[in-house]
Design an enzyme around this catalytic site. Structure first.
Site, PDB file in Angstrom:
ATOM      1  N   GLU B 282       0.824  -1.202   0.000  1.00 53.78           N
ATOM      2  CA  GLU B 282       0.000   0.000   0.000  1.00 53.78           C
ATOM      3  C   GLU B 282       0.861   1.256   0.000  1.00 53.78           C
ATOM      4  O   GLU B 282       0.547   2.253  -0.661  1.00 53.78           O
ATOM      5  CB  GLU B 282      -0.929  -0.018   1.230  1.00 53.78           C
ATOM      6  N   GLU B 285       2.038   1.697  -3.383  1.00 56.21           N
ATOM      7  CA  GLU B 285       0.929   2.180  -4.220  1.00 56.21           C
ATOM      8  C   GLU B 285       0.750   3.687  -4.024  1.00 56.21           C
ATOM      9  O   GLU B 285       0.553   4.432  -4.981  1.00 56.21           O
ATOM     10  CB  GLU B 285      -0.353   1.426  -3.845  1.00 56.21           C
ATOM     11  N   CYS B 302      -8.450  -2.248   4.125  1.00 58.27           N
ATOM     12  CA  CYS B 302      -8.350  -3.496   4.919  1.00 58.27           C
ATOM     13  C   CYS B 302      -9.608  -3.845   5.687  1.00 58.27           C
ATOM     14  O   CYS B 302      -9.714  -4.929   6.238  1.00 58.27           O
ATOM     15  CB  CYS B 302      -7.182  -3.498   5.878  1.00 58.27           C
ATOM     16  N   SER B 322      -7.509   1.748  -2.296  1.00 57.47           N
ATOM     17  CA  SER B 322      -6.273   1.015  -2.584  1.00 57.47           C
ATOM     18  C   SER B 322      -6.639  -0.347  -3.156  1.00 57.47           C
ATOM     19  O   SER B 322      -7.613  -0.962  -2.732  1.00 57.47           O
ATOM     20  CB  SER B 322      -5.466   0.840  -1.300  1.00 57.47           C
ATOM     21  N   LYS B 361     -15.542 -10.005   7.890  1.00 53.49           N
ATOM     22  CA  LYS B 361     -14.442 -10.839   7.395  1.00 53.49           C
ATOM     23  C   LYS B 361     -14.967 -12.175   6.871  1.00 53.49           C
ATOM     24  O   LYS B 361     -14.359 -12.801   6.019  1.00 53.49           O
ATOM     25  CB  LYS B 361     -13.424 -11.090   8.500  1.00 53.49           C
ATOM     26  N   GLU B 364     -15.902 -11.515   3.429  1.00 58.04           N
ATOM     27  CA  GLU B 364     -14.718 -11.256   2.619  1.00 58.04           C
ATOM     28  C   GLU B 364     -14.087 -12.567   2.144  1.00 58.04           C
ATOM     29  O   GLU B 364     -13.663 -12.676   0.993  1.00 58.04           O
ATOM     30  CB  GLU B 364     -13.702 -10.450   3.429  1.00 58.04           C
ATOM     31  N   GLU B 369     -13.751 -13.658  -6.018  1.00 55.15           N
ATOM     32  CA  GLU B 369     -12.401 -13.486  -6.574  1.00 55.15           C
ATOM     33  C   GLU B 369     -11.300 -13.933  -5.600  1.00 55.15           C
ATOM     34  O   GLU B 369     -10.134 -13.948  -5.960  1.00 55.15           O
ATOM     35  CB  GLU B 369     -12.191 -12.012  -6.977  1.00 55.15           C
ATOM     36  N   CYS B 518     -10.555  -1.935  14.725  1.00 51.97           N
ATOM     37  CA  CYS B 518     -10.789  -3.369  14.972  1.00 51.97           C
ATOM     38  C   CYS B 518     -10.977  -3.695  16.444  1.00 51.97           C
ATOM     39  O   CYS B 518     -11.675  -4.653  16.781  1.00 51.97           O
ATOM     40  CB  CYS B 518      -9.632  -4.193  14.433  1.00 51.97           C
TER      41      CYS B 518
END
Ligand code: SF4
Ligand code: SF4
Ligand code: SF4
Ligand code: FES
Lengths: 172, 587
Positions: B282, B285, B302, B322, B361, B364, B369, B518
Site C-alpha cells: 500500500e 501504491e 483493509c 487502494s 471478514k 470477505e 475473486e 478493529c
C-alpha cells in the site's frame, strides 16, 4: 418547479410529487399518500417505494418502516372495492369477528391470517378486506367501511347485503 | 457536562451529581443499580423496555430513568412496591413472547435478558405468547438474525443508522406485528447491510449473532486429511482475554498462541505478517500514485465492512480505494501458494482459519475473486477443484467459545511464540488493530522510503484516540501532505462527501468500519463502551512498544519473502496474489 403549476393542470407524476414535497416537514408521509393515490390499485409497489427513497434521500428501510406502520398504506394491489372491518375492542365485543368472516366468505377469500397481516384481496381483484385497530367510532360499534362510507351498528345481514350490492350494476 | 452539581435524594440518600446527569448514573451514586434492557451508553435511548421505571415524588406516573435527568431537590425511589411491580410486569411481558431456547442459544450465559430474568427471580410464565414465530434470516455470510428472540429494544436500529450511517434495518409494522426488518422484509443480504456486526455487539439477546462456524473448524481440526493453519488479527491479542473473563485491555499474545496450539492448529501464524506486507504494497501504491499521478486521495482497504460500504453507497469513488487486499486475504493467498509450495503440502488439503474481530471478514473470505492461490496453482498446471484462500473466519467470540469448550484456561497458559515465517511481524502491524494505526504504520514506512532517512518520532499522536476524524500533516519529498483517519461509517461519509464534492484536502485516508477500529469490531466481546475500547487500544500500543522492530519495512521475514518469492512490491506476483478489484453493489 412550482407546485401550484403541477396541481392545477393535471395529475402530477410521482417525480413531481417528490420534487414538490421533499425537504418539508412530514414530507415522506404526504408523498406516500399521494403516491398510493396515483396507483390504480391503491397501493405502494416496491418500485414506487424505491423511487421515493431515492428521490427524498431516505433509507429504504425507513420508507418501508413508515409504509408498514400506517394501516392506510397498502403494499399489495387492492381490489376494486374496499371493505374495512374495525377490530378494536368495542367492535370485537359486538361481533366484528363474525363480520370479518362474513366479508371473507361472501367474497370467496381463503387463508386470511389476522395475526400476520391486515389486508387481503380476492383473487379476481374484485374487493379487498382490511382490518384496522380502531376507527375511533366505538359508540357506533361495530363499524365497517365499504368503499369509503362508514356504516355503524352493522349486522351480518346488513353487511351481506352491502356486499351483494357491490356486485350489481355490471361492476363485476 | 458542566461543573455545576445537582443535589437530589435517591432512596432516602442524598447524592450530588454533575448537572445534566441522568438518573441511571445518579442512582449508582446512591448504591442503586436500576435494571435496564434497552438503554446503552452512546446511543440515543429508545426508552422501550420499561425496566428502568422509578417513582419520582410529585409525579403521577412512573418515570423511565434512562430518559430522565437529575433535577435539584428531586426525590426518587427505585424500589417502591409500585416500581417493583411495574418492572416485573414489563419483564414478564417481554418474556411472554420469548422462546425458552436458552439451552441451545449462542447467548446462553452472556444474554442480558436471561440475566435479567434470573436477577428478577422469574420462575413462571404468567402471560401467554401472542406473537407468531418469524423465522431466521441466514441470508448473509456474516450475520444471523432471529427475530423471535428480539425484544425490540432498538439498539441495532440505532447503531446501524447513527453510528454506521447504513440504516439497513428499521422497525416495521406496528402493534403485535412490530419487528426489526430490512426493506420489504427481505434478508439482510439484499439490503444495504455491510455486515459490520455492530448490531450484534450491542444486541442484548441472541437475536443477532455471527454465523457460527466453530463446528466446521472443529471438524477441520479433527480431520487427519487436513493441515490447519491459523492466523490471528492484531486486535485479537487485545480482546481474547476479555472475552474469556480477564480484565478488558489484557494483552494475551503468547497465551493466545499457546491456546491455539492446544486446540490443534498445526501452525500458528499471524495476520500481522501480512499487515506488514500490506504496508509495503500500500505504501508503494501511494508513492506510485503520488509520483505518477494516480487517483488521490487514496483510501485504505483493509476493513471489509468499509469496502462493502463504499461499493454500495459511493461506487463512483471506488478508484480512490487502494487495490491492496486486506491482510487476512493476503495471508490466505500466500499460505496456499508460497507456504504450501515451501512446506510441500497439497494446497487443497490446507485449511486456513482466521481469527478476526469482525463479522464482515466472513463475507470477505467468500468473495468469488478470493481464490488467488488456486488460480496461481492452476497457472502452474495444477488441476483440482477450486478453493478459497481463507476457509473460515472466526470472530473473537467464536474462538473464546472454542477455548472454553476445550477446557483451556487461557490465563494460566505459558506464553508461546508464533511459527515462522508467516508469524513474524512488527509493532507497525500491531497498531492496525486501532483506528489511525494503518495510517501510522504506513507513514512510518513511506516516510523512510521517500525521504531516505530515519523517522525521528515514530508515534503519530494526532492520529490516535477515539475522536471520529483525525488528521495529520507530513512532509514527503519536500511537499506537505495531509492525511486523515476516520472510524465508524457515519464518519467515513463525511470524508467521502468531501471527495465527491472535490473539496477533500487529503492525500491519504484511512477508514475503519467500527468505532475505535478493529478493537471495537463487530466480532469482539459484547457491549463495548468507550472505556473498554480505550483499554483494548492501550494493549495494542503496549504491544507496539514491546516488539523490537516497529517498522514494516524492517521485518526480516518481509524482506525475505520479496527476495525469495514475490520479487518487488507492486510486482507481477503481487498483483496476482495480493491485489484485487472492487465493483458496485446494488440493493
Ligand atoms: S436470547 Fe437470551 S433469553 Fe433468549 S433464548 Fe437466548 S439466552 Fe435465552
Ligand atoms: S451488520 Fe452493520 S450494516 Fe448490517 S444491520 Fe448490523 S449494524 Fe447494520
Ligand atoms: S435485534 Fe437485538 S438489538 Fe435489535 S431490537 Fe431486537 S433485541 Fe434489540
Ligand atoms: S432502559 Fe429505560 S426503558 Fe429500557
Amino acid at each position: 418547479m412550482s407546485s401550484t403549476a403541477i396541481m392545477k393542470n393535471r395529475v402530477p407524476s410521482l417525480d413531481e410529487i417528490i420534487e414538490a414535497r421533499k425537504g418539508k416537514a412530514g414530507a415522506l408521509l404526504g408523498i406516500l399518500e399521494d403516491a398510493q393515490g396515483l396507483e390504480e390499485h391503491r397501493y405502494l409497489s416496491e418500485d414506487t417505494l424505491r423511487r421515493i427513497a431515492l428521490g427524498t434521500g431516505t433509507p429504504l428501510s425507513t420508507v418501508y418502516s413508515v409504509a408498514t406502520f400506517y394501516s392506510f398504506f397498502n403494499l399489495a394491489p387492492q381490489g376494486k372495492h374496499s371493505i374495512v372491518v374495525c377490530r378494536g375492542t368495542a367492535c370485537h365485543t359486538r361481533g366484528s369477528l363474525e363480520l370479518l368472516e362474513t366479508a371473507l366468505a361472501r367474497l370467496g377469500i381463503d387463508g386470511f391470517r389476522e395475526d400476520e397481516c391486515n389486508s387481503i384481496t380476492s383473487l379476481d381483484a374484485f374487493a379487498s378486506v382490511r382490518t384496522v385497530a380502531c376507527f375511533g367510532q366505538c359508540a357506533l360499534a361495530p363499524v365497517v367501511e365499504v368503499d369509503g362510507t362508514l356504516h355503524s351498528r352493522v349486522t351480518v345481514g346488513k353487511l351481506a347485503s352491502l356486499i351483494s350490492k357491490l356486485g350489481k350494476g355490471g361492476d363485476k | 457536562m458542566s461543573d455545576k452539581m445537582v443535589i437530589l435524594t435517591i432512596d432516602g440518600k442524598e447524592v450530588s451529581v454533575p448537572e445534566g446527569s441522568g438518573l441511571l448514573d445518579a442512582a449508582k451514586g446512591a448504591g442503586a443499580d436500576i435494571p435496564t434492557l434497552c438503554y446503552l451508553e452512546g446511543l440515543v435511548p429508545s426508552a422501550s423496555c420499561g425496566l428502568c421505571v422509578v417513582e419520582i415524588e410529585g409525579g403521577k406516573s412512573l418515570s423511565r430513568a434512562c430518559v430522565t435527568k437529575a433535577i435539584p431537590g428531586m426525590k426518587v425511589r427505585t424500589t417502591s412496591p409500585r416500581v417493583m411491580a411495574a418492572r416485573r410486569t414489563a419483564l414478564e411481558l417481554l418474556l411472554a413472547n420469548h422462546p425458552s431456547d436458552c439451552l441451545s442459544c449462542t447467548r446462553n450465559g452472556s444474554c442480558e435478558l436471561q440475566t435479567m430474568a434470573e436477577r428478577m427471580g422469574i420462575r413462571e410464565r404468567r402471560f401467554p405468547r401472542t406473537k407468531k414465530p418469524m423465522g431466521m434470516d441466514v441470508s448473509t455470510e456474516g450475520i444471523v438474525r432471529d427475530n423471535d428472540k428480539c425484544i425490540l429494544c432498538g439498539r441495532c436500529v440505532s447503531v446501524c443508522a447513527e453510528v454506521q450511517g447504513v440504516s439497513a434495518i428499521q422497525f416495521a409494522g406496528r402493534g403485535i406485528r412490530t419487528r426489526v426488518a430490512a426493506f420489504m422484509d427481505r434478508g439482510l443480504a439484499s439490503s444495504s447491510c455491510v455486515q459490520c456486526g455492530q448490531c450484534s455487539v450491542v444486541c442484548p439477546t441472541g437475536a443477532i449473532t455471527e454465523k457460527d462456524e466453530t463446528r466446521a473448524v472443529w471438524r477441520a481440526l479433527q480431520s487427519p486429511a487436513k493441515t490447519v493453519l491459523v492466523q490471528t488479527a492484531p486486535a485479537i491479542r487485545a480482546s481474547l482475554g476479555e472475552a474469556l473473563g480477564m480484565a478488558p485491555g489484557s494483552l494475551v499474545t503468547g497465551k493466545m498462541v499457546a491456546a491455539l496450539r492446544k486446540l490443534g492448529f498445526n501452525r500458528v501464524f499471524d495476520t500481522q505478517f501480512t499487515a506488514d506486507l500490506t504496508i509495503m504494497e500500500e505504501g508503494s501504491e501511494l508513492i506510485s500514485r503520488l509520483t505518477k499521478g494516480g487517483t488521490l486521495p487514496m483510501i485504505t482497504s483493509c476493513s471489509p465492512g468499509w469496502v462493502n460500504f463504499i461499493e454500495g453507497f459511493y461506487p463512483t469513488l471506488l478508484p480512490h480505494l487502494s487495490s491492496c487486499k486486506s491482510p487476512q486475504q493476503m495471508f490466505g493467498a500466500l499460505a496456499k501458494s508460497f507456504y504450501a509450495e515451501r512446506a510441500t503440502i497439497d494446497p487443497g488439503s490446507l485449511s486456513v482459519v482466521s481469527i478476526m474481530p469482525c463479522t464482515a471478514k466472513k463475507r470477505e473470505t467468500q468473495r468469488p475473486e478470493m481464490r488467488s492461490a488456486w488460480e496461481w496453482w492452476k497457472g502452474k498446471g495444477h488441476q483440482g477443484s477450486s478453493y478459497y484462500d481463507v476457509d473460515f473466519a472466526l470472530t473473537t467470540r467464536e474462538l473464546a467459545r472454542m477455548i472454553r469448550e476445550a477446557g483451556i484456561d487461557l490465563a494460566s497458559l505459558p506464553e508461546e511464540e508464533f511459527d515462522d515465517p508467516l508469524g513474524r511481524s512488527t509493532g507497525a502491524a500491531t497498531i492496525f488493530g486501532a483506528t489511525g494505526g494503518v495510517m501510522e504504520a504506513a507513514l512510518r514506512t513511506v516516510y523512510e522510503i521517500v525521504e531516505g532517512k530515519t523517522l525521528a518520532e515514530l508515534e503519530f499522536k494526532p492520529l490516535r484516540g477515539l475522536h471520529g476524524i483525525k488528521e495529520a500533516t507530513v512532509v514527503l519529498g519536500g511537499k506537505e501532505i495531509r492525511v486523515a483517519a476516520a472510524h465508524s461509517l457515519s464518519n467515513a461519509r463525511v470524508l467521502l462527501d468531501e471527495i465527491a464534492a472535490g473539496s477533500s484536502p487529503y492525500t491519504f485516508i484511512e477508514i475503519m468500519s467500527c468505532p475505535g477500529g478493529c478493537v471495537g469490531g463487530g466480532g469482539q466481546p459484547y457491549l463495548p463502551t468507550d472505556a473498554k475500547r480505550k483499554l483494548r487500544t492501550g494493549a495494542i500500543y503496549t504491544e507496539d512498544r514491546r516488539i523490537p522492530i516497529r517498522k514494516s519495512h524492517e521485518n526480516p521475514a518481509i524482506t525475505a519473502i520479496y527476495k525469495e518469492f514475490l520479487g518487488e512490491p507492486l510486482g507481477h506476483l503481487s498483483h496476482e496474489l495480493l491485489h484485487t478489484e472492487y465493483k458496485e453493489r446494488t440493493f
